[in-house]
Scaffold this motif. Structure first.
Motif, PDB file in Angstrom:
ATOM      1  N   GLU A 159       8.432   3.051  10.038  1.00  0.00           N
ATOM      2  CA  GLU A 159       7.331   2.657   9.155  1.00  0.00           C
ATOM      3  C   GLU A 159       6.832   3.835   8.326  1.00  0.00           C
ATOM      4  OE1 GLU A 159       4.598   0.657  11.887  1.00  0.00           O
ATOM      5  OE2 GLU A 159       5.274  -1.254  11.016  1.00  0.00           O
ATOM      6  N   ALA A 160       6.984   5.057   8.839  1.00  0.00           N
ATOM      7  CA  ALA A 160       6.559   6.245   8.096  1.00  0.00           C
ATOM      8  C   ALA A 160       7.401   6.464   6.849  1.00  0.00           C
ATOM      9  CB  ALA A 160       6.627   7.479   8.995  1.00  0.00           C
ATOM     10  N   THR A 161       8.594   5.856   6.788  1.00  0.00           N
ATOM     11  CA  THR A 161       9.454   5.980   5.604  1.00  0.00           C
ATOM     12  C   THR A 161       9.100   4.962   4.530  1.00  0.00           C
ATOM     13  OG1 THR A 161      11.176   4.445   6.399  1.00  0.00           O
ATOM     14  CG2 THR A 161      11.329   6.761   7.106  1.00  0.00           C
ATOM     15  N   GLY A 162       8.086   4.128   4.790  1.00  0.00           N
ATOM     16  CA  GLY A 162       7.667   3.145   3.799  1.00  0.00           C
ATOM     17  C   GLY A 162       8.090   1.724   4.093  1.00  0.00           C
ATOM     18  N   VAL A 163       8.680   1.488   5.277  1.00  0.00           N
ATOM     19  CA  VAL A 163       9.103   0.144   5.670  1.00  0.00           C
ATOM     20  C   VAL A 163       8.006  -0.495   6.512  1.00  0.00           C
ATOM     21  CG1 VAL A 163      10.811  -1.215   6.924  1.00  0.00           C
ATOM     22  CG2 VAL A 163      11.526   0.808   5.650  1.00  0.00           C
ATOM     23  N   ALA A 164       7.540  -1.662   6.098  1.00  0.00           N
ATOM     24  CA  ALA A 164       6.502  -2.372   6.840  1.00  0.00           C
ATOM     25  C   ALA A 164       7.143  -3.403   7.762  1.00  0.00           C
ATOM     26  CB  ALA A 164       5.546  -3.066   5.870  1.00  0.00           C
ATOM     27  N   MET A 165       6.773  -3.362   9.033  1.00  0.00           N
ATOM     28  CA  MET A 165       7.213  -4.364   9.997  1.00  0.00           C
ATOM     29  C   MET A 165       6.161  -5.473  10.052  1.00  0.00           C
ATOM     30  SD  MET A 165      10.087  -3.342  11.374  1.00  0.00           S
ATOM     31  CE  MET A 165      10.976  -1.867  10.850  1.00  0.00           C
ATOM     32  N   MET A 166       6.594  -6.690   9.826  1.00  0.00           N
ATOM     33  CA  MET A 166       5.671  -7.812   9.791  1.00  0.00           C
ATOM     34  C   MET A 166       6.212  -8.960  10.633  1.00  0.00           C
ATOM     35  SD  MET A 166       5.032  -7.872   5.648  1.00  0.00           S
ATOM     36  CE  MET A 166       3.685  -9.049   5.736  1.00  0.00           C
ATOM     37  N   SER A 167       5.310  -9.757  11.174  1.00  0.00           N
ATOM     38  CA  SER A 167       5.740 -10.962  11.861  1.00  0.00           C
ATOM     39  C   SER A 167       6.081 -12.035  10.840  1.00  0.00           C
ATOM     40  CB  SER A 167       4.635 -11.474  12.790  1.00  0.00           C
ATOM     41  OG  SER A 167       3.561 -12.008  12.035  1.00  0.00           O
ATOM     42  N   PHE A 168       6.818 -13.014  11.291  1.00  0.00           N
ATOM     43  CA  PHE A 168       7.128 -14.168  10.443  1.00  0.00           C
ATOM     44  C   PHE A 168       5.841 -14.803   9.926  1.00  0.00           C
ATOM     45  CE2 PHE A 168       7.606 -18.776  10.138  1.00  0.00           C
ATOM     46  CZ  PHE A 168       8.756 -18.934   9.377  1.00  0.00           C
ATOM     47  N   ALA A 169       4.844 -14.926  10.799  1.00  0.00           N
ATOM     48  CA  ALA A 169       3.577 -15.536  10.401  1.00  0.00           C
ATOM     49  C   ALA A 169       2.902 -14.712   9.318  1.00  0.00           C
ATOM     50  CB  ALA A 169       2.665 -15.674  11.621  1.00  0.00           C
ATOM     51  N   GLU A 170       2.875 -13.404   9.486  1.00  0.00           N
ATOM     52  CA  GLU A 170       2.232 -12.543   8.493  1.00  0.00           C
ATOM     53  C   GLU A 170       2.947 -12.612   7.149  1.00  0.00           C
ATOM     54  OE1 GLU A 170       0.581  -9.046  11.503  1.00  0.00           O
ATOM     55  OE2 GLU A 170       2.616  -8.942  10.708  1.00  0.00           O
ATOM     56  N   PHE A 171       4.272 -12.591   7.180  1.00  0.00           N
ATOM     57  CA  PHE A 171       5.034 -12.613   5.926  1.00  0.00           C
ATOM     58  C   PHE A 171       4.874 -13.937   5.189  1.00  0.00           C
ATOM     59  CE2 PHE A 171       8.981 -13.377   3.522  1.00  0.00           C
ATOM     60  CZ  PHE A 171       8.902 -12.294   2.647  1.00  0.00           C
ATOM     61  N   THR A 172       4.969 -15.041   5.906  1.00  0.00           N
ATOM     62  CA  THR A 172       4.875 -16.346   5.245  1.00  0.00           C
ATOM     63  C   THR A 172       3.470 -16.594   4.704  1.00  0.00           C
ATOM     64  OG1 THR A 172       4.535 -17.397   7.417  1.00  0.00           O
ATOM     65  CG2 THR A 172       6.769 -17.408   6.511  1.00  0.00           C
ATOM     66  N   ASN A 173       2.463 -15.985   5.317  1.00  0.00           N
ATOM     67  CA  ASN A 173       1.101 -16.123   4.794  1.00  0.00           C
ATOM     68  C   ASN A 173       0.863 -15.243   3.576  1.00  0.00           C
ATOM     69  OD1 ASN A 173       0.221 -18.006   6.696  1.00  0.00           O
ATOM     70  ND2 ASN A 173      -0.386 -16.428   8.170  1.00  0.00           N
ATOM     71  N   ALA A 174       1.572 -14.102   3.516  1.00  0.00           N
ATOM     72  CA  ALA A 174       1.325 -13.137   2.446  1.00  0.00           C
ATOM     73  C   ALA A 174       2.209 -13.333   1.227  1.00  0.00           C
ATOM     74  CB  ALA A 174       1.507 -11.718   2.983  1.00  0.00           C
ATOM     75  N   ALA A 175       3.451 -13.792   1.423  1.00  0.00           N
ATOM     76  CA  ALA A 175       4.404 -13.904   0.307  1.00  0.00           C
ATOM     77  C   ALA A 175       4.302 -15.293  -0.325  1.00  0.00           C
ATOM     78  CB  ALA A 175       5.819 -13.648   0.805  1.00  0.00           C
ATOM     79  N   PRO A 176       4.076 -15.359  -1.624  1.00  0.00           N
ATOM     80  CA  PRO A 176       3.923 -16.673  -2.271  1.00  0.00           C
ATOM     81  C   PRO A 176       5.186 -17.526  -2.243  1.00  0.00           C
ATOM     82  CG  PRO A 176       3.997 -14.904  -3.903  1.00  0.00           C
ATOM     83  CD  PRO A 176       3.871 -14.255  -2.568  1.00  0.00           C
ATOM     84  N   ASP A 177       6.341 -16.886  -2.191  1.00  0.00           N
ATOM     85  CA  ASP A 177       7.603 -17.634  -2.164  1.00  0.00           C
ATOM     86  C   ASP A 177       8.414 -17.230  -0.942  1.00  0.00           C
ATOM     87  OD1 ASP A 177       9.357 -19.517  -3.102  1.00  0.00           O
ATOM     88  OD2 ASP A 177      10.380 -18.158  -4.496  1.00  0.00           O
ATOM     89  N   ALA A 178       7.740 -17.207   0.207  1.00  0.00           N
ATOM     90  CA  ALA A 178       8.356 -16.699   1.430  1.00  0.00           C
ATOM     91  C   ALA A 178       9.603 -17.469   1.823  1.00  0.00           C
ATOM     92  CB  ALA A 178       7.343 -16.739   2.572  1.00  0.00           C
ATOM     93  N   ALA A 179       9.576 -18.795   1.684  1.00  0.00           N
ATOM     94  CA  ALA A 179      10.719 -19.608   2.112  1.00  0.00           C
ATOM     95  C   ALA A 179      11.979 -19.224   1.359  1.00  0.00           C
ATOM     96  CB  ALA A 179      10.414 -21.088   1.918  1.00  0.00           C
TER      97      ALA A 179
END
Length: 321
Positions: A159-179
């Protein structure tokens, strides 16, 4: 006597009892089998046959479309025979019935599998002219024995290199076109994973129904990796169709430009850590997964503490062979 499976309660009881005798390591119940059958795509070919002897179901076969095969004219089947009546030609008679009598239209070839824990299955397929094309190595991780404390250092480093680890729930809630993003990633990773043939791109609606909208998804444990707004990897985790003590891994992988940065390892570690939390306080959960023997993910799983189990051996035969 070979009959079509009609889905009665008695037939489900008999079919599941047979599966338990053939594969004692598999957990299945009549209700879980019925639910799994109900999730099948009605547009795809699925047929089940039962063989009765003296009133008892002694063998069965499932015949089905190979949904991820690039060749739409190839089909899969699985034949199981009660150990008490083997070596009487029942399995071969059932196989002949499948090949000669089912109305499948044009068939270019067949795919089936044999469990390594029952070597007679592979020997039978060899006799029928099938050839081994892949070994799907199974492995499992007992979550009660996992110490996830050392995982955090590597996760923090990624994560210190700029990669964010997210749960499926977090990603689908945050990304408008997650599917669509998850779908595109899954297609890309599937085509890049080691397999003996080209993999077809599933229709978005089918993929979404079976993954995004599935009740089996463990939304807080299923992990994705994002860098600069780009979805770069995933490590899927879901409930088993039949056994509440088993979690299944789905596709784990990272897009090519982002590999060799320990992202896949970090995603796996995060998913395992979340699964351990799910297992508490009762315990008793385990993760079961399978990989082609040549897939680097197998070695990653073993490094993380997974232990090898008997493999599934994949066999194919051309229709003209």
């Amino acid at each position: 006597m070979i009959d079509r499976f009609l889905g009665t309660g008695v037939e489900y009881d008999s079919y599941v009892a047979l599966k338990r005798r053939v594969w004692p390591h598999e957990s299945v119940s009549p209700s879980s089998q019925r639910e799994a059958d109900a999730r099948r795509d009605p547009a795809e070919f699925n047929e089940r046959l039962l063989v009765r002897h003296e009133g008892a179901v002694v063998a069965a076969a499932d015949i089905y479309s190979l949904r991820f095969s690039a060749d739409a004219d190839r089909f899969g089947f699985m034949v199981i025979v009660d150990p008490s009546v083997r070596r009487r030609g029942i399995g071969t008679a059932l196989y002949t019935h499948i090949i000669d009598r089912l109305d499948l239209g044009r068939v270019s070839g067949w795919e089936t599998a044999a469990w390594e824990g029952e070597p007679s299955g592979s020997a039978w397929l060899d006799q029928l002219g099938f050839r081994l094309v892949s070994t799907h190595q199974m492995s499992e991780l007992n979550l009660d024995s996992v110490d996830t404390a050392p995982f955090q250092k590597l996760i923090d480093g990624v994560e210190a290199t700029g990669v964010a680890m997210m749960s499926f729930a977090e990603f689908t809630n945050a990304a408008p076109d997650a599917a669509h993003e998850l779908y595109d990633l899954a297609v890309e990773l599937s085509r890049d994973a080691p397999w003996y043939e080209d993999v077809a791109k599933p229709p978005l609606a089918v993929w979404r129904r079976e993954f995004i909208d599935s009740d089996a998804i463990l939304a807080d444990a299923y992990t994705v990796a994002v860098e600069d707004g780009q979805l770069v990897g995933q490590s899927a985790l879901m409930k088993d169709d039949h056994d509440p003590t088993i979690l299944r891994t789905g596709l784990t992988g990272v897009r090519k430009p982002y590999r060799r940065r320990h992202i896949a390892t970090a995603m796996k570690m995060r998913a395992i850590d979340r699964a351990v939390q799910l297992s508490k306080p009762e315990g008793g959960l385990r993760i079961v997964t399978g990989n082609a023997a040549e897939n680097p993910m197998l070695e990653l799983n073993l490094r993380l503490g997974f232990e090898k189990q008997p493999a599934w051996c994949i066999y194919v035969k051309d229709d003209h062979a």
